[in-house]
Design a protein around this motif. Structure first.
Motif, PDB file in Angstrom:
ATOM      1  N   PRO A 253       1.543  -1.822  -0.375  1.00 45.84           N
ATOM      2  CA  PRO A 253       0.179  -0.025   0.084  1.00 45.84           C
ATOM      3  C   PRO A 253       0.934   1.292  -0.191  1.00 45.84           C
ATOM      4  O   PRO A 253       1.726   1.690   0.328  1.00 45.84           O
ATOM      5  CB  PRO A 253      -0.787  -0.393   0.896  1.00 45.84           C
ATOM      6  CG  PRO A 253      -0.140  -0.911   1.970  1.00 45.84           C
ATOM      7  CD  PRO A 253       0.297  -1.742   1.115  1.00 45.84           C
ATOM      8  N   PHE A 254       0.411   2.345  -0.360  1.00 47.63           N
ATOM      9  CA  PHE A 254       1.335   3.824  -0.788  1.00 47.63           C
ATOM     10  C   PHE A 254       1.276   3.853   0.908  1.00 47.63           C
ATOM     11  O   PHE A 254       2.804   4.715   0.835  1.00 47.63           O
ATOM     12  CB  PHE A 254      -0.351   5.034  -1.198  1.00 47.63           C
ATOM     13  CG  PHE A 254       1.127   6.233  -1.567  1.00 47.63           C
ATOM     14  CD1 PHE A 254       1.624   6.275  -1.964  1.00 47.63           C
ATOM     15  CD2 PHE A 254       0.394   7.333  -0.660  1.00 47.63           C
ATOM     16  CE1 PHE A 254       2.441   7.583  -2.691  1.00 47.63           C
ATOM     17  CE2 PHE A 254       1.337   8.250  -1.459  1.00 47.63           C
ATOM     18  CZ  PHE A 254       2.280   8.570  -1.840  1.00 47.63           C
ATOM     19  N   TRP A 255       0.710   3.561   1.402  1.00 50.58           N
ATOM     20  CA  TRP A 255       1.185   4.099   2.740  1.00 50.58           C
ATOM     21  C   TRP A 255       2.060   3.306   3.689  1.00 50.58           C
ATOM     22  O   TRP A 255       3.256   4.166   4.707  1.00 50.58           O
ATOM     23  CB  TRP A 255      -0.454   4.133   4.354  1.00 50.58           C
ATOM     24  CG  TRP A 255      -0.704   3.025   4.149  1.00 50.58           C
ATOM     25  CD1 TRP A 255      -1.673   1.399   3.797  1.00 50.58           C
ATOM     26  CD2 TRP A 255      -0.252   1.683   5.256  1.00 50.58           C
ATOM     27  NE1 TRP A 255      -1.670   0.746   3.969  1.00 50.58           N
ATOM     28  CE2 TRP A 255      -0.463   0.294   5.250  1.00 50.58           C
ATOM     29  CE3 TRP A 255       1.228   1.743   6.255  1.00 50.58           C
ATOM     30  CZ2 TRP A 255      -0.255  -1.064   6.422  1.00 50.58           C
ATOM     31  CZ3 TRP A 255       1.737   0.451   7.099  1.00 50.58           C
ATOM     32  CH2 TRP A 255       1.211  -0.251   6.442  1.00 50.58           C
ATOM     33  N   ALA A 256       2.450   2.300   3.344  1.00 54.63           N
ATOM     34  CA  ALA A 256       3.645   1.456   3.830  1.00 54.63           C
ATOM     35  C   ALA A 256       5.002   2.470   3.315  1.00 54.63           C
ATOM     36  O   ALA A 256       6.028   2.899   3.637  1.00 54.63           O
ATOM     37  CB  ALA A 256       3.656   0.466   2.971  1.00 54.63           C
ATOM     38  N   TRP A 257       5.523   2.876   1.355  1.00 56.28           N
ATOM     39  CA  TRP A 257       6.416   3.726   1.627  1.00 56.28           C
ATOM     40  C   TRP A 257       6.321   4.786   1.672  1.00 56.28           C
ATOM     41  O   TRP A 257       7.148   5.396   2.684  1.00 56.28           O
ATOM     42  CB  TRP A 257       5.847   4.076  -0.206  1.00 56.28           C
ATOM     43  CG  TRP A 257       5.992   2.746  -1.160  1.00 56.28           C
ATOM     44  CD1 TRP A 257       5.675   2.056  -1.705  1.00 56.28           C
ATOM     45  CD2 TRP A 257       7.413   2.523  -1.416  1.00 56.28           C
ATOM     46  NE1 TRP A 257       5.744   1.121  -3.238  1.00 56.28           N
ATOM     47  CE2 TRP A 257       7.541   1.627  -2.616  1.00 56.28           C
ATOM     48  CE3 TRP A 257       8.511   2.705  -1.169  1.00 56.28           C
ATOM     49  CZ2 TRP A 257       7.948   0.711  -3.129  1.00 56.28           C
ATOM     50  CZ3 TRP A 257       9.870   2.288  -2.416  1.00 56.28           C
ATOM     51  CH2 TRP A 257       9.335   1.200  -2.920  1.00 56.28           C
ATOM     52  N   LEU A 258       5.452   5.854   2.394  1.00 60.15           N
ATOM     53  CA  LEU A 258       5.328   7.386   3.296  1.00 60.15           C
ATOM     54  C   LEU A 258       5.587   6.943   4.630  1.00 60.15           C
ATOM     55  O   LEU A 258       6.601   7.512   5.542  1.00 60.15           O
ATOM     56  CB  LEU A 258       4.052   7.849   3.542  1.00 60.15           C
ATOM     57  CG  LEU A 258       3.416   8.102   2.114  1.00 60.15           C
ATOM     58  CD1 LEU A 258       1.390   8.676   2.076  1.00 60.15           C
ATOM     59  CD2 LEU A 258       4.331   8.906   1.027  1.00 60.15           C
ATOM     60  N   ALA A 259       5.407   5.617   5.175  1.00 63.75           N
ATOM     61  CA  ALA A 259       6.087   5.597   6.608  1.00 63.75           C
ATOM     62  C   ALA A 259       7.043   5.171   6.473  1.00 63.75           C
ATOM     63  O   ALA A 259       8.037   5.617   7.309  1.00 63.75           O
ATOM     64  CB  ALA A 259       4.615   3.824   7.251  1.00 63.75           C
ATOM     65  N   VAL A 260       7.736   4.096   5.403  1.00 69.30           N
ATOM     66  CA  VAL A 260       9.173   3.920   5.607  1.00 69.30           C
ATOM     67  C   VAL A 260       9.822   4.778   5.344  1.00 69.30           C
ATOM     68  O   VAL A 260      11.231   5.368   5.671  1.00 69.30           O
ATOM     69  CB  VAL A 260       9.520   2.505   4.507  1.00 69.30           C
ATOM     70  CG1 VAL A 260      10.947   2.839   3.778  1.00 69.30           C
ATOM     71  CG2 VAL A 260       8.705   1.591   5.012  1.00 69.30           C
ATOM     72  N   LEU A 261       9.535   5.450   4.001  1.00 64.12           N
ATOM     73  CA  LEU A 261      10.563   7.269   3.717  1.00 64.12           C
ATOM     74  C   LEU A 261      10.166   7.818   5.391  1.00 64.12           C
ATOM     75  O   LEU A 261      11.167   9.040   5.567  1.00 64.12           O
ATOM     76  CB  LEU A 261       9.717   7.892   2.624  1.00 64.12           C
ATOM     77  CG  LEU A 261       9.897   7.037   1.861  1.00 64.12           C
ATOM     78  CD1 LEU A 261       9.121   7.881   0.256  1.00 64.12           C
ATOM     79  CD2 LEU A 261      11.498   7.205   0.879  1.00 64.12           C
ATOM     80  N   GLY A 262       9.238   7.929   6.070  1.00 59.15           N
ATOM     81  CA  GLY A 262       9.156   9.205   6.815  1.00 59.15           C
ATOM     82  C   GLY A 262      10.076   8.490   8.144  1.00 59.15           C
ATOM     83  O   GLY A 262      10.886   8.941   8.772  1.00 59.15           O
ATOM     84  N   ALA A 263      10.502   7.247   8.183  1.00 57.81           N
ATOM     85  CA  ALA A 263      10.994   6.665   9.463  1.00 57.81           C
ATOM     86  C   ALA A 263      12.797   6.804   8.890  1.00 57.81           C
ATOM     87  O   ALA A 263      13.879   7.138   9.818  1.00 57.81           O
ATOM     88  CB  ALA A 263      10.902   4.842   9.538  1.00 57.81           C
ATOM     89  N   ILE A 264      12.655   6.703   7.707  1.00 57.00           N
ATOM     90  CA  ILE A 264      13.823   7.094   6.962  1.00 57.00           C
ATOM     91  C   ILE A 264      14.831   8.638   7.312  1.00 57.00           C
ATOM     92  O   ILE A 264      15.682   8.888   7.891  1.00 57.00           O
ATOM     93  CB  ILE A 264      14.700   7.058   5.525  1.00 57.00           C
ATOM     94  CG1 ILE A 264      14.422   5.364   5.480  1.00 57.00           C
ATOM     95  CG2 ILE A 264      15.742   6.849   5.084  1.00 57.00           C
ATOM     96  CD1 ILE A 264      14.463   4.931   4.254  1.00 57.00           C
TER      97      ILE A 264
END
Length: 341
Positions: free
Chosen positions: A4-15
């Motif tokens: 899901p798109f939110w998973a990409w956003l979550a990973v990028l936010g964490a990085i």
């Protein structure tokens, strides 16, 4: 694998959050010792492994194994990258307290460039499946070339990039703290730290040509390829400060890395003939690296840490107080201009 798109956003936010924490923790230039480097290395490894556990739990064992295989390949190849950095820093006589700043920006650039490479690679594979065989041939060739040149070392002082940089960019011979640019005699000139940053960045781009196809050999899922790269790269700075003085002890590492590249290349070439399970690939890569490291440490037992030696790329020094003071008005003018705006 449905991401899901939110998973990409979550990973990028964490990085981004972890990079911000790292930047704040090292906002003041200081020499990073072995104990501090070991603590940060443990943190980054735990973060990468923890994310792999999440992938395993959410998307299943196959995705988890693919992530860990990619992470292990990238982490192993990164060690060779660390050794090249050590030689570059030695050739430019970069003070240890300034090295983290260069590596932070270098890793930031590496994340951006690798993201672009992964996106391009994924698009090529999706539209032209035969590209996988090109990647496979590249990996086998790179592995063989690494095997043949395993006893050779890089020479930053002979770099064509450095010659071009010096030709087109005026550069001082002194380090002005962590600055990359200064104003001298009314002109903006680069410090040696900028030349080092350029070499570090370009070195990582060259290494990406090997590591990204290697991860595509175990998974073609862009999310897993990117996260395996990202979490392995995030710990490179700490790994450098932990291992830079132990370069001489990893005498068989390049031999092991060449075997890994050839293995994943052959695996990819046989994709339509024999499907090798991801668990087998992970076990083979882990075994090759473990044997190479263990054999290296056994062959060099009793040897302690020592400073990396390299041919000098120039006569570099630290700017004295008078020179540093002359650079201060530039900063004040910038601050005054910002306040007026």
């Amino acid at each position: 694998m449905d991401i899901p798109f939110w998973a990409w956003l979550a990973v990028l936010g964490a990085i981004i959050a972890m990079l911000a924490v790292d930047l704040v923790a090292h906002r003041k230039a200081h020499v990073i010792g072995v104990r501090e480097a070991a603590a940060w290395s443990a943190f980054w490894v735990a973060t990468g492994v923890g994310f792999g556990v999440v992938v395993w739990w959410v998307w299943g064992p196959e995705s988890g194994q693919q992530y860990f295989a990619g992470y292990l390949i990238e982490k192993s190849l990164a060690v060779d990258n660390v050794f090249v950095w050590a030689i570059i820093f030695a050739a430019f006589a970069v003070p240890r307290e300034y090295q983290h700043r260069v590596l932070f920006l270098g890793v930031l650039g590496a994340l951006l460039f690798r993201g672009l490479f992964i996106a391009a690679g994924s698009a090529l594979i999706e539209n032209f499946s035969w590209v996988l065989y090109v990647f496979a041939a590249l990996l086998v060739y790179t592995g063989w070339r690494m095997f043949r040149s395993r006893n050779e070392h890089v020479h930053p002082e002979r770099s064509r990039i450095l010659r071009l940089f010096r030709r087109f960019v005026p550069m001082t011979d002194a380090y002005y703290g962590q600055r990359f640019l200064i104003r001298r005699a009314g002109a903006v000139v680069a410090t040696p730290l900028l030349a080092v940053l350029v070499l570090v960045e370009l070195t990582d781009i060259v290494f990406a040509v090997d590591s990204i196809p290697a991860i595509f050999a175990v998974t073609t899922e862009p999310f897993l390829v990117f996260t395996a790269n990202a979490f392995a790269i995030l710990g490179l700075r700490a790994m450098y400060f932990l291992l830079a003085d132990l370069v001489h002890r990893f005498v068989y590492l390049k031999l092991g890395l060449s075997a890994v590249l050839i293995w994943v290349g052959v695996k990819m070439l046989l994709l339509d003939v024999v499907k090798i399970p991801t668990s087998v690939s992970l076990a083979v890569v882990a075994t090759i690296i473990a044997v190479a490291v263990a054999a290296s440490l056994r062959a060099t037992r009793g040897q302690g840490r020592r400073t990396v030696e390299a041919a000098p790329a120039g006569a570099f020094r630290i700017a004295d107080e008078a020179e540093m003071a002359q650079a201060q008005p530039l900063l004040r003018r910038r601050r005054e201009g910002a306040m007026r705006r």
